[in-house]
Write an enzyme that holds these catalytic residues in place. Structure first.
Site, PDB file in Angstrom:
ATOM      1  N   ASP A  65       0.908  -1.081   0.155  1.00 20.58           N
ATOM      2  CA  ASP A  65      -0.113  -0.001   0.157  1.00 20.58           C
ATOM      3  C   ASP A  65       0.893   1.234  -0.167  1.00 20.58           C
ATOM      4  O   ASP A  65       1.986   0.971   0.196  1.00 20.58           O
ATOM      5  CB  ASP A  65      -0.991   0.019   1.175  1.00 20.58           C
ATOM      6  CG  ASP A  65      -0.389  -0.199   2.586  1.00 20.58           C
ATOM      7  OD1 ASP A  65       0.815  -0.213   2.515  1.00 20.58           O
ATOM      8  OD2 ASP A  65      -1.063  -0.301   3.494  1.00 20.58           O
ATOM      9  N   TYR A  67       3.046   4.826   0.634  1.00 21.76           N
ATOM     10  CA  TYR A  67       3.611   5.126   2.049  1.00 21.76           C
ATOM     11  C   TYR A  67       2.874   6.005   3.091  1.00 21.76           C
ATOM     12  O   TYR A  67       1.954   6.934   2.384  1.00 21.76           O
ATOM     13  CB  TYR A  67       4.975   6.192   1.474  1.00 21.76           C
ATOM     14  CG  TYR A  67       6.134   5.585   0.734  1.00 21.76           C
ATOM     15  CD1 TYR A  67       6.731   4.542   1.132  1.00 21.76           C
ATOM     16  CD2 TYR A  67       6.491   6.148  -0.637  1.00 21.76           C
ATOM     17  CE1 TYR A  67       7.792   4.039   0.623  1.00 21.76           C
ATOM     18  CE2 TYR A  67       7.366   5.479  -1.274  1.00 21.76           C
ATOM     19  CZ  TYR A  67       8.346   4.475  -0.606  1.00 21.76           C
ATOM     20  OH  TYR A  67       9.057   3.862  -1.262  1.00 21.76           O
ATOM     21  N   PHE A  78       6.604   2.565  -4.523  1.00 21.74           N
ATOM     22  CA  PHE A  78       7.923   2.732  -4.261  1.00 21.74           C
ATOM     23  C   PHE A  78       8.343   4.099  -4.692  1.00 21.74           C
ATOM     24  O   PHE A  78       9.764   4.160  -4.693  1.00 21.74           O
ATOM     25  CB  PHE A  78       8.791   1.466  -4.758  1.00 21.74           C
ATOM     26  CG  PHE A  78       8.445   0.235  -4.241  1.00 21.74           C
ATOM     27  CD1 PHE A  78       8.831  -0.078  -2.902  1.00 21.74           C
ATOM     28  CD2 PHE A  78       7.685  -0.705  -4.909  1.00 21.74           C
ATOM     29  CE1 PHE A  78       8.385  -1.093  -2.316  1.00 21.74           C
ATOM     30  CE2 PHE A  78       7.076  -1.789  -4.248  1.00 21.74           C
ATOM     31  CZ  PHE A  78       7.914  -2.260  -3.123  1.00 21.74           C
TER      32      PHE A  78
END
Length: 500
Positions: A65, A67, A78
């Site tokens: 999921d 940040y 990412f």
């Protein structure tokens, strides 16, 4: 939350984005009630799809999921916006890249990857600020599952990072894929050289000759496969590929639920509904139809986007179907055991579990979820295993549909005690259907057996042709599943049967 359909392009055709999608409705209801700040901001929640259209996808990196720290999540798994300090997990990955191959991206902004065919997707697209995993289970997973099934229509590389992402692997259809899984968001820091994922820098292209090294993404040299697995597309038939992944799945399921436990669940299941007898009664008066509940197939991809097994089952029953067939195989057909449970609970029709059976344990599992009949595919099993599966079904009071494709398989099937003989008109090598297969094999079936014609049936004329060949029982799926009004389509298909 507004759905940016114009910016989604071809992705907007997915079932998840339909106005009547129950999964989208769940997500919107939950977000509408959410009192905490939600990340990423509404305008970039679908950024991964906006930057990487489906026809451009060559690699899927699936995370868990977004940040949960404000300022970090930007709609790409990412990735962070330019100038934003690297999150710890991304910093660890970049550090390992530098140690391993001497370079890493210049910043945490990976949008240049996305524009070159790397779909940077999370299994869940939103998260409450400061609450990792806080939006799991609200409906986003259905979108990720549909995306995996859609892009895996052609060979693709998949990197599944974390347990939630790994749980999606069964929605990847069989094919010439590279699939790598890692249980931790930063496995590179645990063991150097696992993936050898060479970074792309802005201005470099994945297509064509790279500036340095034979493979900028490392996809042709999957080192460290002890931490992942590759799905090979080199086997000669679809059944061989299915058998390979199915045996792994069965072994894992048996470890999680031993035979004693599955048998206890089978004994507690609702009583068996007679399957073969229902078909015989219907065929004596007209046609016996096994109507199939199927979301997708390996050869045709997604068949029905607005997929509600219970509603489909009720529609089939209203249209005059005799029995149901429900796909429970995940990788090839996007099926689930829950689909069978829901379909059976929604009507009074007997139900066939349509799956690939290689172990009597699966027969007990079929009964445990409420199945009344199993499928035994003679092309996939030897005579000994076929007999074991049929004996196990009879032990639970279930029927068995024995599927054949040619004369040799029919001879083997007739040695089994099951009265139901399914003649599949589809060639498993070419996927071409030819109704002449039933016309050729039906005369070879002795009295006392019941022929079920399968595949390639779409019109009343097709059913009439099969009835004249001696088959008054039919398994029909795709042609009905593609219709808007399933009940009306079923009713029309069964109209005006050839007299018995």
């Amino acid at each position: 939350m507004e759905i940016p359909r114009a910016r989604l392009g071809a992705w907007a055709a997915l079932g998840f984005f339909r106005p009547d999608s129950p999964d989208l409705a769940r997500v919107l209801r939950h977000l509408g009630r959410e009192t905490r700040p939600v990340l990423p901001p509404a305008g970039c929640r679908f950024r991964a799809l906006e930057l990487t259209p489906p026809e451009a996808v060559r690699v899927v990196i699936l995370g868990q999921d977004p940040y949960p720290t404000p300022g970090h999540a930007n709609g790409l798994a990412f990735s962070v916006a330019p100038g934003v300090a690297l999150p710890r997990s991304l910093a660890n990955i970049f550090a390992e890249m530098r140690a391993d191959i001497g370079r890493c991206p210049d910043s945490g902004d990976l949008s240049h990857w996305a524009r070159q065919g790397v779909l940077l997707l999370n299994a869940v697209l939103t998260v409450p600020a400061g609450r990792p995993g806080g939006h799991r289970g609200i409906g986003w997973e259905a979108l990720a599952q549909e995306i995996l099934a859609h892009v895996s229509a052609r060979p693709t590389a998949f990197l599944l990072w974390g347990r939630p992402a790994q749980a999606m692997a069964r929605h990847i259809r069989p094919g010439g894929h590279l699939v790598l899984t890692a249980a931790h968001p930063s496995p590179l820091s645990a063991r150097r050289g696992v993936l050898r994922l060479a970074p792309l820098q802005p201005g470099e292209r994945m297509a064509g000759r790279p500036r340095r090294g034979p493979d900028r993404l490392g996809l042709n040299r999957p080192s460290g496969l002890d931490r992942g697995r590759a799905l090979s597309g080199g086997m000669s038939t679809i059944l061989q590929r299915i058998r390979s992944y199915k045996l792994e799945e069965i072994a894992a399921r048996k470890r999680a639920r031993p035979m004693a436990a599955i048998e206890e669940a089978a004994r507690a299941a609702p009583p068996v509904r007679p399957f073969a007898a229902a078909l015989d009664r219907a065929a004596a008066a007209g046609y016996g139809l096994i109507a199939e509940v199927k979301k997708a197939s390996p050869s045709k991809g997604l068949i029905r986007a607005a997929f509600d097994p219970a509603a489909i089952a009720r529609a089939y029953a209203a249209g005059g179907a005799t029995c149901l067939s429900v796909l429970t195989d995940g990788p090839g057909f996007m099926g689930e055991e829950a689909h069978l449970v829901a379909a059976r609970a929604a009507c009074a029709l007997p139900v066939l579990r349509k799956d690939f059976l290689f172990d009597p344990w699966q027969v007990a599992e079929a009964r445990a979820i409420g199945a009344d009949c199993i499928l035994v595919i003679m092309a996939a099993v030897d005579d000994s295993l076929a007999a074991e599966l049929v004996d196990a079904a009879r032990g639970w009071g279930m029927d068995a549909l024995i599927e054949v494709h040619d004369e040799a398989e029919l001879d083997r099937a007739l040695a089994l005690p099951s009265p139901l003989i399914g003649i599949n008109n589809r060639d498993l090598h070419s996927f071409v259907t030819d109704l002449a297969v039933t016309e050729r094999l039906a005369p070879l079936v002795p009295p006392g057996r019941s022929i079920v014609a399968e595949s390639g049936l779409a019109t009343p004329a097709d059913l009439a042709r099969m009835a004249r060949a001696g088959a008054r029982r039919f398994l029909v799926g795709e042609s009905l599943m593609r219709r808007t009004d399933i009940a009306a389509a079923t009713r029309a298909l069964l109209a005006d049967p050839v007299p018995a």
